[in-house]
Design a protein around this motif. Structure first.
Motif, PDB file in Angstrom:
ATOM      1  N   GLY A 115      32.476  35.181  45.339  1.00  0.00           N
ATOM      2  CA  GLY A 115      31.770  35.766  44.209  1.00  0.00           C
ATOM      3  C   GLY A 115      32.503  35.571  42.901  1.00  0.00           C
ATOM      4  N   TYR A 116      33.814  35.671  42.937  1.00  0.00           N
ATOM      5  CA  TYR A 116      34.633  35.491  41.737  1.00  0.00           C
ATOM      6  C   TYR A 116      34.435  34.092  41.165  1.00  0.00           C
ATOM      7  CZ  TYR A 116      38.931  35.521  38.873  1.00  0.00           C
ATOM      8  OH  TYR A 116      39.840  35.452  37.842  1.00  0.00           O
ATOM      9  N   MET A 117      34.530  33.082  42.035  1.00  0.00           N
ATOM     10  CA  MET A 117      34.423  31.697  41.563  1.00  0.00           C
ATOM     11  C   MET A 117      33.003  31.384  41.076  1.00  0.00           C
ATOM     12  SD  MET A 117      37.535  30.993  41.982  1.00  0.00           S
ATOM     13  CE  MET A 117      37.517  29.304  41.384  1.00  0.00           C
ATOM     14  N   LEU A 118      31.989  31.860  41.791  1.00  0.00           N
ATOM     15  CA  LEU A 118      30.612  31.589  41.380  1.00  0.00           C
ATOM     16  C   LEU A 118      30.248  32.333  40.094  1.00  0.00           C
ATOM     17  CD1 LEU A 118      28.764  31.591  44.823  1.00  0.00           C
ATOM     18  CD2 LEU A 118      29.305  29.616  43.378  1.00  0.00           C
ATOM     19  N   ALA A 119      30.767  33.563  39.955  1.00  0.00           N
ATOM     20  CA  ALA A 119      30.509  34.319  38.724  1.00  0.00           C
ATOM     21  C   ALA A 119      31.185  33.642  37.534  1.00  0.00           C
ATOM     22  CB  ALA A 119      31.003  35.751  38.868  1.00  0.00           C
ATOM     23  N   LYS A 120      32.402  33.181  37.731  1.00  0.00           N
ATOM     24  CA  LYS A 120      33.126  32.493  36.658  1.00  0.00           C
ATOM     25  C   LYS A 120      32.390  31.222  36.234  1.00  0.00           C
ATOM     26  CE  LYS A 120      37.781  30.938  35.431  1.00  0.00           C
ATOM     27  NZ  LYS A 120      39.188  30.738  35.938  1.00  0.00           N
ATOM     28  N   ALA A 121      31.721  30.578  37.204  1.00  0.00           N
ATOM     29  CA  ALA A 121      30.974  29.345  36.918  1.00  0.00           C
ATOM     30  C   ALA A 121      29.597  29.618  36.316  1.00  0.00           C
ATOM     31  CB  ALA A 121      30.821  28.531  38.196  1.00  0.00           C
ATOM     32  N   GLY A 122      29.255  30.896  36.151  1.00  0.00           N
ATOM     33  CA  GLY A 122      27.984  31.229  35.520  1.00  0.00           C
ATOM     34  C   GLY A 122      26.822  31.417  36.467  1.00  0.00           C
ATOM     35  N   CYS A 123      27.085  31.567  37.767  1.00  0.00           N
ATOM     36  CA  CYS A 123      25.999  31.644  38.759  1.00  0.00           C
ATOM     37  C   CYS A 123      25.427  33.041  38.949  1.00  0.00           C
ATOM     38  CB  CYS A 123      26.494  31.127  40.114  1.00  0.00           C
ATOM     39  SG  CYS A 123      27.017  29.405  40.087  1.00  0.00           S
ATOM     40  N   LYS A 124      26.080  34.067  38.374  1.00  0.00           N
ATOM     41  CA  LYS A 124      25.591  35.451  38.440  1.00  0.00           C
ATOM     42  C   LYS A 124      25.266  35.890  39.879  1.00  0.00           C
ATOM     43  CE  LYS A 124      23.702  35.712  33.735  1.00  0.00           C
ATOM     44  NZ  LYS A 124      24.531  34.633  33.218  1.00  0.00           N
ATOM     45  N   PRO A 125      26.224  35.832  40.800  1.00  0.00           N
ATOM     46  CA  PRO A 125      25.939  36.169  42.200  1.00  0.00           C
ATOM     47  C   PRO A 125      25.639  37.643  42.406  1.00  0.00           C
ATOM     48  CG  PRO A 125      28.303  35.976  41.867  1.00  0.00           C
ATOM     49  CD  PRO A 125      27.656  35.530  40.586  1.00  0.00           C
ATOM     50  N   LEU A 126      24.904  37.931  43.454  1.00  0.00           N
ATOM     51  CA  LEU A 126      24.654  39.296  43.911  1.00  0.00           C
ATOM     52  C   LEU A 126      25.480  39.518  45.170  1.00  0.00           C
ATOM     53  CD1 LEU A 126      23.157  42.031  44.088  1.00  0.00           C
ATOM     54  CD2 LEU A 126      21.317  40.818  45.298  1.00  0.00           C
ATOM     55  N   LEU A 127      26.400  40.496  45.136  1.00  0.00           N
ATOM     56  CA  LEU A 127      27.236  40.819  46.287  1.00  0.00           C
ATOM     57  C   LEU A 127      26.706  42.084  46.941  1.00  0.00           C
ATOM     58  CD1 LEU A 127      29.117  39.077  44.320  1.00  0.00           C
ATOM     59  CD2 LEU A 127      31.027  40.065  45.597  1.00  0.00           C
ATOM     60  N   LEU A 128      26.450  42.014  48.247  1.00  0.00           N
ATOM     61  CA  LEU A 128      25.922  43.148  49.007  1.00  0.00           C
ATOM     62  C   LEU A 128      26.972  43.626  49.994  1.00  0.00           C
ATOM     63  CD1 LEU A 128      22.387  41.685  49.766  1.00  0.00           C
ATOM     64  CD2 LEU A 128      22.984  43.315  47.957  1.00  0.00           C
ATOM     65  N   GLU A 129      27.271  44.922  49.991  1.00  0.00           N
ATOM     66  CA  GLU A 129      28.294  45.495  50.858  1.00  0.00           C
ATOM     67  C   GLU A 129      27.715  46.695  51.597  1.00  0.00           C
ATOM     68  OE1 GLU A 129      31.005  46.661  53.103  1.00  0.00           O
ATOM     69  OE2 GLU A 129      31.554  44.904  51.892  1.00  0.00           O
ATOM     70  N   ARG A 130      27.801  46.676  52.925  1.00  0.00           N
ATOM     71  CA  ARG A 130      27.248  47.767  53.726  1.00  0.00           C
ATOM     72  C   ARG A 130      28.027  49.065  53.538  1.00  0.00           C
ATOM     73  NH1 ARG A 130      27.803  46.004  59.828  1.00  0.00           N
ATOM     74  NH2 ARG A 130      26.990  48.093  60.213  1.00  0.00           N
TER      75      ARG A 130
END
Length: 569
Positions: A115-130
């Motif tokens: 998530g860190y790398m994709l967010a830094k690249a501008g991908c705006k990821p959604l992280l889901l945690e149970r």
């Protein structure tokens, strides 16, 4: 850049930087003032000639004319070489095609770093945690240890940070790293608040107390870059499109009854998401059973381990660690795993009616005891009689062992002195296969005549366990072939480390979550046969600890970026 290896200083050197500068100048045959900068690349302790203990360094040095300095030394000093810095580079995706954000399932090290790398690249990821965010999770964990109230979705296994959060925060790995991902993982950890020493210590660790804040800072950074993190959000299904076969692909997930669509789904679910493995199996996602390891936690006084490793050196040193292995007569390997200097055994259970243990240290590593898991590798052929066949057979075997541990401990962590364990194993085995030493005594009885390393020198030695514990027949948890391997292996190690196999050392169990018993298959693009699904990290069977899981998270972020880029091309 000039790299100098094998620079030795006294372990208690008071001014490390000044001493290294002086040594480096002497080795390069220049004045100290000619050195523009000096950075530590690696630092380790050398105790082979104890009680004389040395700190051994690799350093990088910058001078005005490196080529000229190096030419003068060529062939005269093999410990010096020219090196070129090659910082890690992430392949930036084409932002024009990032209309559907990637969805990351799980916020352990694999999920967070992906998530860190994709967010830094501008991908705006959604992280889901149970599970819950890390500080609320800590409250649930401490309540479980204090009161025995287990939250099945917020515990040592589940929640922000993953299972490694409540460990020693060890950052070692044996994974080869030609791309520089490991260095990038450490750099990001330091940027998020970890001590800078992890960049060069040979055995870096953060400690659970500091790791909690580091994880929180990683999440905040992901959100500042446009990512989103949702807690208490368990994925219960996958959204797919296309018919079964080559055209079938994942287009999203079902979470808390809501369907969420995404451009890619990254599965960073951790090694204990058994219900998710079952869901994937029912959806016919290709998986296979894999080898893993099981065993017991072994505790000794920290002072004793320090003395074994350092001798009577008379200086203040960090709590000593060890890494031990033994080969049994049957060919099985017994080895230490997740060694926690000055740490605690912790109740790491995540399912009602089942007990699992792990090890944990705080950053100071100043607990009274040191512990490690003593484990044996098992393969599907070993555990099929207990867990059946198929990709989930290893999970069934784990549950069988954890149920036994729960039963004999009546819900508390079961503990047995090694002497009792060994005596029971010896009584039920071919004695000629085990090394003959004194049998132990029954738990709770006054000390008998034994090795004396523990019984005589450490009369107040007691288990250091987070959560309720009780003396119980730990030898009844594992199958006989594993008990026999552990007893033989520990005895062999005790021949080299006096006192290690003492009858007063403690064993507790069961250590069943060393790594994932399942591998979710993926191809060279990082995807499952179910396209758009990217299995990632330890739970997917591609890592074995915090660092390797984080590295795999970065790798999969690269694969996702490549998949986006290929759409444009």
């Amino acid at each position: 850049m000039i790299r100098i290896q094998q620079v030795k200083l006294a372990a208690d050197c008071q001014d490390e930087q000044a001493a290294l500068l002086k040594k480096a100048a002497k080795l390069l045959r220049v004045e100290p003032s000619a050195i523009q900068s000096l950075s530590i690349v690696k630092r380790s302790l050398d105790a082979r000639k104890k009680p004389e203990i040395y700190a051994v360094y690799t350093v990088d040095v910058k001078v005005a004319d490196e080529q000229a300095v190096f030419r003068k030394l060529r062939g005269k000093n093999g410990q010096i070489q020219l090196v070129e810095e090659k910082p890690y580079r992430f392949p930036t995706p084409e932002k024009a095609v990032l209309c559907d954000r990637p969805i990351i399932v799980g916020t352990g090290p694999a999920g967070l770093f992906c998530g860190y790398m994709l967010a830094k690249a501008g991908c705006k990821p959604l992280l889901l945690e149970r599970g819950k965010e890390v500080h609320k999770r800590r409250e649930d964990v401490e309540r479980f240890w204090r009161e025995g109230v287990l939250n099945p979705d917020s515990n040592v296994q589940f929640g922000e940070g993953g299972a490694g959060t409540f460990s020693d925060g060890k950052l070692t790995t044996t994974v080869k790293d030609p791309k520089g991902r490991m260095r990038e993982v450490l750099r990001i950890f330091v940027e998020a608040g970890a001590p800078k020493e992890i960049l060069y210590d040979a055995k870096p660790h953060i400690g659970t107390d500091i790791l909690l804040h580091v994880i929180e800072n990683l999440r905040r950074q992901i959100m500042e870059w446009g990512g989103e993190v949702r807690f208490e959000s368990q994925v219960t299904g996958l959204l797919t499109a296309g018919a079964f076969g080559k055209n079938r692909q994942v287009v999203g997930v079902t979470v808390n009854g809501e369907d969420l669509r995404g451009g890619a789904v990254i599965l960073a679910i951790g090694h204990s998401a058994r219900d998710t493995f079952q869901m994937l199996h029912e959806l016919q996602v290709p998986m296979e059973a894999k080898a893993f390891a099981v065993g017991l936690r072994m505790e000794h006084p920290r002072e004793m381990i320090d003395r074994l490793q350092y001798g009577e050196c008379g200086i203040s040193l960090p709590a000593a660690s060890y890494k031990v292995t033994a080969q049994t007569a049957s060919g099985r390997g017994v080895y230490s795993f997740c060694m926690c200097p000055g740490g605690y055994v912790v109740n790491a259970s995540s399912e009602s009616g089942r007990t699992a243990v792990n090890g944990m240290s705080y950053s100071g590593r100043d607990g009274a005891n040191s512990n490690s898991a003593m484990i044996v590798t098992v393969s599907p052929a070993d555990y099929e009689p207990y867990g059946g066949t198929g990709p989930l057979a290893g999970i069934a075997f784990q549950r069988h062992l954890e149920e036994r541990a729960y039963e004999i401990g009546r819900g508390a962590v079961p503990v047995e002195r090694y002497g009792d364990f060994r005596g029971a194993v010896l009584a039920g085995a071919d004695a000629e296969k085990l090394i003959r030493t004194e049998e132990g005594r029954f738990s709770g009885m006054p000390a008998q005549k034994e090795n004396k390393m523990l019984g005589a020198e450490y009369p107040g030695f007691a288990p250091a366990i987070k959560g309720a514990w009780t003396f119980a027949p730990v030898h009844e948890i594992l199958p006989d072939f594993l008990n026999q391997a552990l007893a033989e292996g520990i005895d062999l190690i005790g021949q080299k480390m006096s006192g290690f196999a003492d009858g007063d050392a403690y064993l507790s169990g069961v250590e069943s979550r060393t790594s994932s018993p399942v591998r979710i298959l993926r191809d060279e693009t990082g995807q499952s046969a179910l396209k758009g699904l990217f299995p990632c990290g330890e739970g997917a069977g591609y890592a074995g600890g915090i660092t390797s899981a984080a590295m795999d998270g970065i790798l999969i972020a690269e694969k996702v970026a490549a998949a986006y880029r290929s759409v444009v091309e």
